[in-house]
Write a protein that holds these residues in place. Structure first.
Motif, PDB file in Angstrom:
ATOM      1  N   ALA A 137      30.274  71.054   6.332  1.00 19.42           N
ATOM      2  CA  ALA A 137      30.639  69.679   6.008  1.00 19.42           C
ATOM      3  C   ALA A 137      29.679  68.668   6.640  1.00 19.42           C
ATOM      4  O   ALA A 137      29.227  67.722   5.979  1.00 19.42           O
ATOM      5  CB  ALA A 137      32.072  69.401   6.473  1.00 19.42           C
ATOM      6  N   GLY A 138      29.360  68.866   7.906  1.00 21.72           N
ATOM      7  CA  GLY A 138      28.439  67.958   8.581  1.00 21.72           C
ATOM      8  C   GLY A 138      27.051  68.007   7.980  1.00 21.72           C
ATOM      9  O   GLY A 138      26.378  66.974   7.850  1.00 21.72           O
ATOM     10  N   SER A 139      26.613  69.188   7.614  1.00 21.80           N
ATOM     11  CA  SER A 139      25.290  69.353   7.034  1.00 21.80           C
ATOM     12  C   SER A 139      25.199  68.690   5.665  1.00 21.80           C
ATOM     13  O   SER A 139      24.232  67.968   5.371  1.00 21.80           O
ATOM     14  CB  SER A 139      24.968  70.852   6.916  1.00 21.80           C
ATOM     15  OG  SER A 139      23.679  71.049   6.385  1.00 21.80           O
ATOM     16  N   VAL A 140      26.193  68.917   4.827  1.00 21.32           N
ATOM     17  CA  VAL A 140      26.206  68.308   3.496  1.00 21.32           C
ATOM     18  C   VAL A 140      26.239  66.785   3.600  1.00 21.32           C
ATOM     19  O   VAL A 140      25.493  66.081   2.909  1.00 21.32           O
ATOM     20  CB  VAL A 140      27.408  68.814   2.676  1.00 21.32           C
ATOM     21  CG1 VAL A 140      27.564  67.987   1.392  1.00 21.32           C
ATOM     22  CG2 VAL A 140      27.224  70.280   2.315  1.00 21.32           C
ATOM     23  N   ALA A 141      27.098  66.267   4.472  1.00 19.24           N
ATOM     24  CA  ALA A 141      27.214  64.815   4.620  1.00 19.24           C
ATOM     25  C   ALA A 141      25.894  64.197   5.062  1.00 19.24           C
ATOM     26  O   ALA A 141      25.462  63.167   4.527  1.00 19.24           O
ATOM     27  CB  ALA A 141      28.315  64.478   5.618  1.00 19.24           C
ATOM     28  N   ALA A 142      25.227  64.820   6.030  1.00 15.49           N
ATOM     29  CA  ALA A 142      23.951  64.287   6.519  1.00 15.49           C
ATOM     30  C   ALA A 142      22.884  64.357   5.437  1.00 15.49           C
ATOM     31  O   ALA A 142      22.117  63.404   5.237  1.00 15.49           O
ATOM     32  CB  ALA A 142      23.501  65.075   7.747  1.00 15.49           C
TER      33      ALA A 142
ATOM     34  N   VAL B 200      28.439  58.245   2.543  1.00 17.29           N
ATOM     35  CA  VAL B 200      29.658  57.778   3.218  1.00 17.29           C
ATOM     36  C   VAL B 200      30.867  58.547   2.684  1.00 17.29           C
ATOM     37  O   VAL B 200      31.756  58.950   3.449  1.00 17.29           O
ATOM     38  CB  VAL B 200      29.844  56.259   3.014  1.00 17.29           C
ATOM     39  CG1 VAL B 200      31.209  55.814   3.527  1.00 17.29           C
ATOM     40  CG2 VAL B 200      28.738  55.496   3.726  1.00 17.29           C
ATOM     41  N   VAL B 201      30.904  58.758   1.374  1.00 17.06           N
ATOM     42  CA  VAL B 201      31.988  59.544   0.771  1.00 17.06           C
ATOM     43  C   VAL B 201      31.989  60.963   1.346  1.00 17.06           C
ATOM     44  O   VAL B 201      33.035  61.507   1.708  1.00 17.06           O
ATOM     45  CB  VAL B 201      31.843  59.596  -0.765  1.00 17.06           C
ATOM     46  CG1 VAL B 201      32.890  60.524  -1.377  1.00 17.06           C
ATOM     47  CG2 VAL B 201      31.964  58.199  -1.358  1.00 17.06           C
ATOM     48  N   ALA B 202      30.803  61.548   1.447  1.00 21.55           N
ATOM     49  CA  ALA B 202      30.680  62.902   1.988  1.00 21.55           C
ATOM     50  C   ALA B 202      31.087  62.938   3.457  1.00 21.55           C
ATOM     51  O   ALA B 202      31.684  63.916   3.926  1.00 21.55           O
ATOM     52  CB  ALA B 202      29.246  63.404   1.821  1.00 21.55           C
ATOM     53  N   ALA B 203      30.773  61.876   4.191  1.00 21.22           N
ATOM     54  CA  ALA B 203      31.151  61.823   5.611  1.00 21.22           C
ATOM     55  C   ALA B 203      32.665  61.773   5.776  1.00 21.22           C
ATOM     56  O   ALA B 203      33.229  62.421   6.664  1.00 21.22           O
ATOM     57  CB  ALA B 203      30.502  60.608   6.274  1.00 21.22           C
ATOM     58  N   VAL B 204      33.337  61.004   4.916  1.00 21.38           N
ATOM     59  CA  VAL B 204      34.801  60.941   4.952  1.00 21.38           C
ATOM     60  C   VAL B 204      35.387  62.320   4.622  1.00 21.38           C
ATOM     61  O   VAL B 204      36.340  62.783   5.266  1.00 21.38           O
ATOM     62  CB  VAL B 204      35.329  59.877   3.970  1.00 21.38           C
ATOM     63  CG1 VAL B 204      36.853  59.950   3.858  1.00 21.38           C
ATOM     64  CG2 VAL B 204      34.901  58.485   4.419  1.00 21.38           C
TER      65      VAL B 204
ATOM     66  N   GLY C 273      30.642  71.875  15.425  1.00 24.03           N
ATOM     67  CA  GLY C 273      30.156  72.369  14.148  1.00 24.03           C
ATOM     68  C   GLY C 273      29.568  71.269  13.281  1.00 24.03           C
ATOM     69  O   GLY C 273      28.473  71.414  12.725  1.00 24.03           O
ATOM     70  N   ALA C 274      30.292  70.145  13.163  1.00 28.67           N
ATOM     71  CA  ALA C 274      29.810  69.037  12.334  1.00 28.67           C
ATOM     72  C   ALA C 274      28.504  68.458  12.882  1.00 28.67           C
ATOM     73  O   ALA C 274      27.572  68.169  12.128  1.00 28.67           O
ATOM     74  CB  ALA C 274      30.881  67.949  12.249  1.00 28.67           C
ATOM     75  N   LEU C 275      28.440  68.295  14.203  1.00 29.43           N
ATOM     76  CA  LEU C 275      27.217  67.763  14.812  1.00 29.43           C
ATOM     77  C   LEU C 275      26.052  68.731  14.643  1.00 29.43           C
ATOM     78  O   LEU C 275      24.924  68.319  14.345  1.00 29.43           O
ATOM     79  CB  LEU C 275      27.456  67.485  16.296  1.00 29.43           C
ATOM     80  CG  LEU C 275      28.401  66.316  16.612  1.00 29.43           C
ATOM     81  CD1 LEU C 275      28.639  66.218  18.116  1.00 29.43           C
ATOM     82  CD2 LEU C 275      27.846  65.004  16.079  1.00 29.43           C
ATOM     83  N   PHE C 276      26.317  70.015  14.822  1.00 20.95           N
ATOM     84  CA  PHE C 276      25.263  71.021  14.677  1.00 20.95           C
ATOM     85  C   PHE C 276      24.731  71.028  13.243  1.00 20.95           C
ATOM     86  O   PHE C 276      23.515  71.038  13.012  1.00 20.95           O
ATOM     87  CB  PHE C 276      25.801  72.400  15.049  1.00 20.95           C
ATOM     88  CG  PHE C 276      24.794  73.507  14.922  1.00 20.95           C
ATOM     89  CD1 PHE C 276      23.801  73.664  15.872  1.00 20.95           C
ATOM     90  CD2 PHE C 276      24.835  74.389  13.846  1.00 20.95           C
ATOM     91  CE1 PHE C 276      22.856  74.684  15.760  1.00 20.95           C
ATOM     92  CE2 PHE C 276      23.900  75.412  13.724  1.00 20.95           C
ATOM     93  CZ  PHE C 276      22.909  75.559  14.685  1.00 20.95           C
ATOM     94  N   GLY C 277      25.639  71.018  12.272  1.00 20.96           N
ATOM     95  CA  GLY C 277      25.212  71.015  10.877  1.00 20.96           C
ATOM     96  C   GLY C 277      24.374  69.801  10.535  1.00 20.96           C
ATOM     97  O   GLY C 277      23.335  69.906   9.870  1.00 20.96           O
ATOM     98  N   ALA C 278      24.814  68.624  10.986  1.00 19.37           N
ATOM     99  CA  ALA C 278      24.066  67.396  10.713  1.00 19.37           C
ATOM    100  C   ALA C 278      22.692  67.417  11.372  1.00 19.37           C
ATOM    101  O   ALA C 278      21.689  67.038  10.756  1.00 19.37           O
ATOM    102  CB  ALA C 278      24.868  66.184  11.201  1.00 19.37           C
TER     103      ALA C 278
END
Length: 215
Positions: A123-128, A139-143, A166-171
């Motif tokens: 999720a974090g990777s996709v959003a970033a 922003v939608v992806a981050a939500v 996990g989210a921070l690592f992915g981003a």
């Protein structure tokens, strides 16, 4: 080897108390169980749709940087999740229900590592990745990523530290990778714009290399 104690290798100090508070909230909100379970297990389909939307939007704008970013987003996600297998295997943290056997669990129990959460990494990777290509869609992806992280804790699958890390690592993996490869990817997109493969990078007619640009 999984540990049977609460102080597992990857855990942060607040993990137990936060998790128990969220689990208590889950017990008191049975009406939320079904949607939370569906999102926690199948929300990945929405992230795939967001990746596709990001690429389609960038292709329509004929913006080489946006197209390159949209194409990198899924590649960066695969890279982040792959690297997370190494990190998670090294830390080897047990799932919450393995160390707190009486908690409410709304999804199938697994024996794989808990920290960092694969779902949160994705999720974090996709959003970033999407944010680089399209800020509004990012922003939608981050939500959506925040919702994924929250529900993975809500259903009892992870401690809060698992999803935060996990989210921070992915981003970080996706953004660092973009910084390293973006020049090459942009040139590749511009080169493809003048070939039969232009349908993947532009919604318009073929152009000479370097001429693809946003209107």
């Amino acid at each position: 080897m999984h540990t049977s104690t609460m102080e597992t290798a990857g855990q942060l100090p607040f993990d137990r108390s936060w998790f128990l508070h969220v689990n208590s909230f889950a017990r008191s909100t049975p009406w939320l169980h079904a949607p939370a379970r569906v999102w926690a297990e199948y929300g990945v389909v929405v992230f795939a749709a967001l990746l596709l939307w990001s690429w389609w939007s960038a292709r329509g704008r004929r913006d080489p940087k946006a197209v390159a970013a949209a194409l990198w987003a899924p590649l960066g996600t695969v890279l982040a999740v792959g690297l997370n297998q190494l990190v998670g295997g090294a830390v080897d943290e047990a799932r919450p229900y393995a160390v707190l056997p009486h908690v409410l669990v709304l999804v199938s129990r697994t024996s794989d590592f808990s920290f960092p959460s694969d779902h949160a990494v994705m999720a974090g990777s996709v959003a970033a990745g999407i944010f680089v290509a399209n800020r509004r869609l990012g922003v939608v992806a981050a939500v959506a990523a925040l919702a994924m992280c929250a529900t993975r804790v809500y259903v009892g699958a992870h401690f809060p530290g698992d999803v935060i890390a996990g989210a921070l690592f992915g981003a970080l993996v996706t953004l660092a990778g973009w910084l390293l490869v973006h020049r090459v990817l942009v040139r590749l997109v511009e080169a493809l714009a003048g070939t039969p493969l232009r349908i993947f990078v532009s919604a318009g007619p073929a152009t000479a290399p370097g001429q693809l640009e946003s209107p």
